[in-house]
Design a protein around this motif. Structure first.
Motif, PDB file in Angstrom:
ATOM      1  N   ALA A  81       0.833  -1.204   0.000  1.00 47.37           N
ATOM      2  CA  ALA A  81       0.000   0.000   0.000  1.00 47.37           C
ATOM      3  C   ALA A  81       0.867   1.254   0.000  1.00 47.37           C
ATOM      4  O   ALA A  81       2.049   1.221   0.363  1.00 47.37           O
ATOM      5  CB  ALA A  81      -0.905  -0.010   1.221  1.00 47.37           C
ATOM      6  N   ASP A  82       0.250   2.373  -0.427  1.00 49.31           N
ATOM      7  CA  ASP A  82       0.915   3.675  -0.341  1.00 49.31           C
ATOM      8  C   ASP A  82       0.497   4.421   0.925  1.00 49.31           C
ATOM      9  O   ASP A  82       1.292   5.123   1.532  1.00 49.31           O
ATOM     10  CB  ASP A  82       0.553   4.529  -1.562  1.00 49.31           C
ATOM     11  CG  ASP A  82       1.089   3.923  -2.846  1.00 49.31           C
ATOM     12  OD1 ASP A  82       2.300   3.651  -2.898  1.00 49.31           O
ATOM     13  OD2 ASP A  82       0.292   3.695  -3.782  1.00 49.31           O
ATOM     14  N   LEU A  95       3.034  10.773   1.160  1.00 49.98           N
ATOM     15  CA  LEU A  95       2.478  11.616   2.231  1.00 49.98           C
ATOM     16  C   LEU A  95       2.795  13.089   1.960  1.00 49.98           C
ATOM     17  O   LEU A  95       1.913  13.952   2.019  1.00 49.98           O
ATOM     18  CB  LEU A  95       3.073  11.171   3.581  1.00 49.98           C
ATOM     19  CG  LEU A  95       2.679  12.000   4.799  1.00 49.98           C
ATOM     20  CD1 LEU A  95       1.191  11.836   5.113  1.00 49.98           C
ATOM     21  CD2 LEU A  95       3.512  11.600   6.030  1.00 49.98           C
ATOM     22  N   THR A  96       4.059  13.349   1.646  1.00 47.42           N
ATOM     23  CA  THR A  96       4.491  14.733   1.406  1.00 47.42           C
ATOM     24  C   THR A  96       3.698  15.364   0.262  1.00 47.42           C
ATOM     25  O   THR A  96       3.221  16.493   0.369  1.00 47.42           O
ATOM     26  CB  THR A  96       5.997  14.749   1.086  1.00 47.42           C
ATOM     27  OG1 THR A  96       6.665  14.069   2.133  1.00 47.42           O
ATOM     28  CG2 THR A  96       6.536  16.160   0.985  1.00 47.42           C
ATOM     29  N   LYS A  97       3.533  14.598  -0.834  1.00 46.29           N
ATOM     30  CA  LYS A  97       2.807  15.123  -2.002  1.00 46.29           C
ATOM     31  C   LYS A  97       1.359  15.431  -1.645  1.00 46.29           C
ATOM     32  O   LYS A  97       0.823  16.478  -2.009  1.00 46.29           O
ATOM     33  CB  LYS A  97       2.825  14.078  -3.136  1.00 46.29           C
ATOM     34  CG  LYS A  97       3.984  14.258  -4.081  1.00 46.29           C
ATOM     35  CD  LYS A  97       3.864  13.262  -5.228  1.00 46.29           C
ATOM     36  CE  LYS A  97       5.252  12.739  -5.567  1.00 46.29           C
ATOM     37  NZ  LYS A  97       5.264  11.381  -6.052  1.00 46.29           N
ATOM     38  N   LEU A  98       0.709  14.495  -0.927  1.00 46.74           N
ATOM     39  CA  LEU A  98      -0.723  14.651  -0.655  1.00 46.74           C
ATOM     40  C   LEU A  98      -1.002  15.758   0.360  1.00 46.74           C
ATOM     41  O   LEU A  98      -2.028  16.434   0.277  1.00 46.74           O
ATOM     42  CB  LEU A  98      -1.318  13.325  -0.188  1.00 46.74           C
ATOM     43  CG  LEU A  98      -1.296  12.201  -1.233  1.00 46.74           C
ATOM     44  CD1 LEU A  98      -1.912  10.936  -0.664  1.00 46.74           C
ATOM     45  CD2 LEU A  98      -2.032  12.612  -2.513  1.00 46.74           C
ATOM     46  N   SER A 127      -9.127  10.428   0.714  1.00 49.20           N
ATOM     47  CA  SER A 127      -9.906  10.616  -0.525  1.00 49.20           C
ATOM     48  C   SER A 127      -9.022  11.197  -1.638  1.00 49.20           C
ATOM     49  O   SER A 127      -9.124  10.778  -2.798  1.00 49.20           O
ATOM     50  CB  SER A 127     -11.127  11.493  -0.261  1.00 49.20           C
ATOM     51  OG  SER A 127     -10.737  12.640   0.452  1.00 49.20           O
ATOM     52  N   ILE A 128      -8.124  12.109  -1.289  1.00 47.73           N
ATOM     53  CA  ILE A 128      -7.238  12.691  -2.321  1.00 47.73           C
ATOM     54  C   ILE A 128      -6.316  11.600  -2.895  1.00 47.73           C
ATOM     55  O   ILE A 128      -6.133  11.498  -4.102  1.00 47.73           O
ATOM     56  CB  ILE A 128      -6.405  13.865  -1.763  1.00 47.73           C
ATOM     57  CG1 ILE A 128      -7.331  14.979  -1.241  1.00 47.73           C
ATOM     58  CG2 ILE A 128      -5.474  14.433  -2.843  1.00 47.73           C
ATOM     59  CD1 ILE A 128      -6.605  16.091  -0.490  1.00 47.73           C
ATOM     60  N   GLY A 139      -4.959   7.968  -7.570  1.00 46.10           N
ATOM     61  CA  GLY A 139      -4.615   6.640  -8.058  1.00 46.10           C
ATOM     62  C   GLY A 139      -3.622   5.876  -7.177  1.00 46.10           C
ATOM     63  O   GLY A 139      -3.053   4.862  -7.604  1.00 46.10           O
ATOM     64  N   TYR A 140      -3.393   6.334  -5.948  1.00 48.73           N
ATOM     65  CA  TYR A 140      -2.516   5.586  -5.046  1.00 48.73           C
ATOM     66  C   TYR A 140      -3.270   4.415  -4.422  1.00 48.73           C
ATOM     67  O   TYR A 140      -4.504   4.415  -4.400  1.00 48.73           O
ATOM     68  CB  TYR A 140      -1.990   6.501  -3.934  1.00 48.73           C
ATOM     69  CG  TYR A 140      -0.992   7.505  -4.429  1.00 48.73           C
ATOM     70  CD1 TYR A 140       0.284   7.093  -4.815  1.00 48.73           C
ATOM     71  CD2 TYR A 140      -1.330   8.855  -4.531  1.00 48.73           C
ATOM     72  CE1 TYR A 140       1.202   8.019  -5.283  1.00 48.73           C
ATOM     73  CE2 TYR A 140      -0.416   9.778  -4.997  1.00 48.73           C
ATOM     74  CZ  TYR A 140       0.853   9.352  -5.374  1.00 48.73           C
ATOM     75  OH  TYR A 140       1.758  10.246  -5.835  1.00 48.73           O
ATOM     76  N   LYS A 141      -2.511   3.472  -3.920  1.00 51.48           N
ATOM     77  CA  LYS A 141      -3.152   2.343  -3.236  1.00 51.48           C
ATOM     78  C   LYS A 141      -3.398   2.744  -1.778  1.00 51.48           C
ATOM     79  O   LYS A 141      -2.460   2.824  -0.969  1.00 51.48           O
ATOM     80  CB  LYS A 141      -2.271   1.095  -3.324  1.00 51.48           C
ATOM     81  CG  LYS A 141      -2.896  -0.065  -2.584  1.00 51.48           C
ATOM     82  CD  LYS A 141      -2.631  -1.397  -3.222  1.00 51.48           C
ATOM     83  CE  LYS A 141      -3.539  -2.448  -2.598  1.00 51.48           C
ATOM     84  NZ  LYS A 141      -3.205  -3.790  -2.962  1.00 51.48           N
TER      85      LYS A 141
END
Ligand code: UD1
Ligand code: MG
Length: 456
Positions: free
Chosen positions: A126-127, A182-185, A205-206, A211-213
């Protein structure tokens, strides 16, 4: 070089904890003798976290004083603008590998729970994962919204409609994520909610949109037990005490009425020992096998040998007690007392910084401070070491092996009594006594025969 396997833990602890109604920052309130945030950081350490970062804000100076000596690094969040903003304050962009996010006010989490979560996170490749639990009363916690079983979003109770509020699967407030994801989101979270805060929950939700897992990993309800009020703090302590009692009973400790026994996490008791109601054991206390602890015994960070009988109402701190000792009722061992094997100490005896040799006895009403008492010594009732002098310094009393001290004796320290000496009752000993001597240091008795008070 990037370490893609490393684990870092970020602990959120900047909130005020308004409902605690206490001047102490919420995360410093103790659960069974340890600040809540310390319990969380201990779990992080046991998981092998290479970095432990704590987000601090309210009561920052005090929280730093607790977390920094534990090797954690504090990051200030100047203004509490929400949980996503809090995670950002801990500079996740500088982290590699996997990041676990925990709240500082969740004192019941255990290493095994979070280890399982990490294993599952890795197995699922998972991401991002949110740690969830099913609760009977989900109250004000964020709800886990699924469609056809698939995770969709976390909706805060304050933003939820009646149907969403019926959902029992809740957000525990713990998350696992790949550091770069995490940093990107976090940069994409906007304060579009009832409270106008940056919600960490939005990364779910973001993340799905991007498209992340993104997965939900379910654990025991205890992992979601957050403390917000004094009543919840007391409940958390009650649960940890019960856990500790069960651990001790599983090791063969006999408890007459378990619910009334209180033992902190590091306390050990050998099998076959019997613990009566109303016993309180703290710190790094270790009790041997076949001991008896009668009602009202309070022990702080002390070691007790096998087959020792501690009678009602004793109070020990930072002391060592040997095997087959009989002590109490109502004996007090102040720090650095060292009681030898097969000693007998009776009621209302106080020791401080005193070594009390094997098989020696002090049956009643004595104070022995800054003393070395040899083996096979008898200390008579009412014996006192006068260790504190007018110069405000402490002095030592040394009593050799086999000395017999009568009742009501004062030793004015510094003084040394040779082995085998006898001290007569009622003596005030100010000078050294040679071995095997009899010391008498009291006024002689005068009998005035036929005497009557004046005027009678
Ligand atoms: C949060 C979750 C909710 C979850 C619950 C679990 C969000 C938006 N909601 O709600 O889904 O069910 O935790 O307990 O995240 N904190 C900071 N800085 C801030 C805000 C909070 O450090 O700006 C810290 C708090 O001290 C606390 C933790 O973050 O340790 C959680 O914050 P809190 O305000 O208690 O969030 P909840 O409303 O309980
Ligand atoms: Mg909360």
């Amino acid at each position: 070089m990037k370490d893609t396997n490393s684990l870092s833990v970020i602990v959120l602890a900047a909130g005020k904890g308004t409902r605690m109604k206490s001047p102490l920052p919420k995360v410093l309130h103790p659960v069974v003798g340890q600040p809540m945030v310390k319990r969380v950081l201990d779990v992080a350490k046991a998981l092998g976290a290479v970095q432990r970062r704590v987000v601090v804000g309210h009561g920052e100076a005090l929280v730093r004083r607790v977390v920094e000596p534990m090797g954690a690094v504090a990051y200030s969040q100047k203004e509490q603008r929400g949980t996503a903003d809090a995670v950002k304050a801990a500079d996740p962009a500088s982290l590699d590998g996997t990041v676990m996010i925990l709240s500082g006010d969740v004192p019941l989490i255990e290493v095994a729970d979070m280890q399982t979560v990490l294993t599952e996170f890795n197995a699922l490749k998972a991401d991002i994962a949110v740690v969830t639990a099913d609760l009977k009363n989900p109250g004000s916690l964020g709800r886990i919204v699924r469609q056809k079983g698939e995770l969709r979003a976390i909706v805060e109770a304050s933003d939820a409609g009646p149907d969403t509020l019926k959902i029992r699967e809740i957000n525990s407030g713990a998350y696992v994520a790949k550091a770069d994801v995490l940093t990107k989101l976090l940069d994409k979270v906007k304060p579009n909610n009832a409270k106008g805060e940056y919600y960490l929950t939005d990364i779910i939700s973001i993340g799905i949109e991007e498209g992340y897992k993104v997965v939900a990993i379910k654990t025991r309800p205890a992992v979601a037990f957050g403390v917000n009020t004094q009543a919840e703090l007391a409940r958390a302590s009650r649960i940890v005490f019960k856990r500790n009692r069960n651990r001790l009973m599983e090791n063969g400790v006999v408890m007459i009425d378990p619910a009334s026994v209180y033992a902190e996490d590091d306390v050990q008791i050998g099998s076959g020992s019997v613990v009566y109601p109303g016993v309180y054991l703290r710190g790094d206390t270790r009790i041997g096998n076949f001991c008896v602890l009668e009602p009202g015994v309070h022990i702080y960070s002390s070691i007790v040998g096998d087959s020792t009988h501690i009678k009602a109402g004793c109070y020990f701190e930072n002391s060592v007690i040997g095997t087959k000792v009989q002590i109490g009722p109502y004996a007090r061992l102040r720090p650095e007392s060292d009681v030898g094997n097969e000693v007998h100490i009776g009621n209302f005896v106080e020791l401080k910084k005193t070594k009390f040799g094997a098989r020696s006895k002090a049956g009643h009403l004595s104070y022995l401070g800054d003393a070395i008492v040899g083996e096979d010594v008898n200390i008579g009732c009412g014996t006192i070491t006068c260790n504190y002098a007018p110069d405000r310094k402490k002095y030592q009393t040394t009593i050799g092996n086999g000395v017999f001290v009568g009742s009501d004796v004062q030793f004015v320290a510094p003084v040394t009594i040779g082995a085998g000496a006898t001290i007569a009752s009622g003596s005030t000993v100010t000078e050294d006594v040679p071995a095997d001597a009899l010391a008498v240091a009291r006024g002689r008795q005068v009998n005035k025969e036929g005497w009557k008070p004046k005027g009678s």
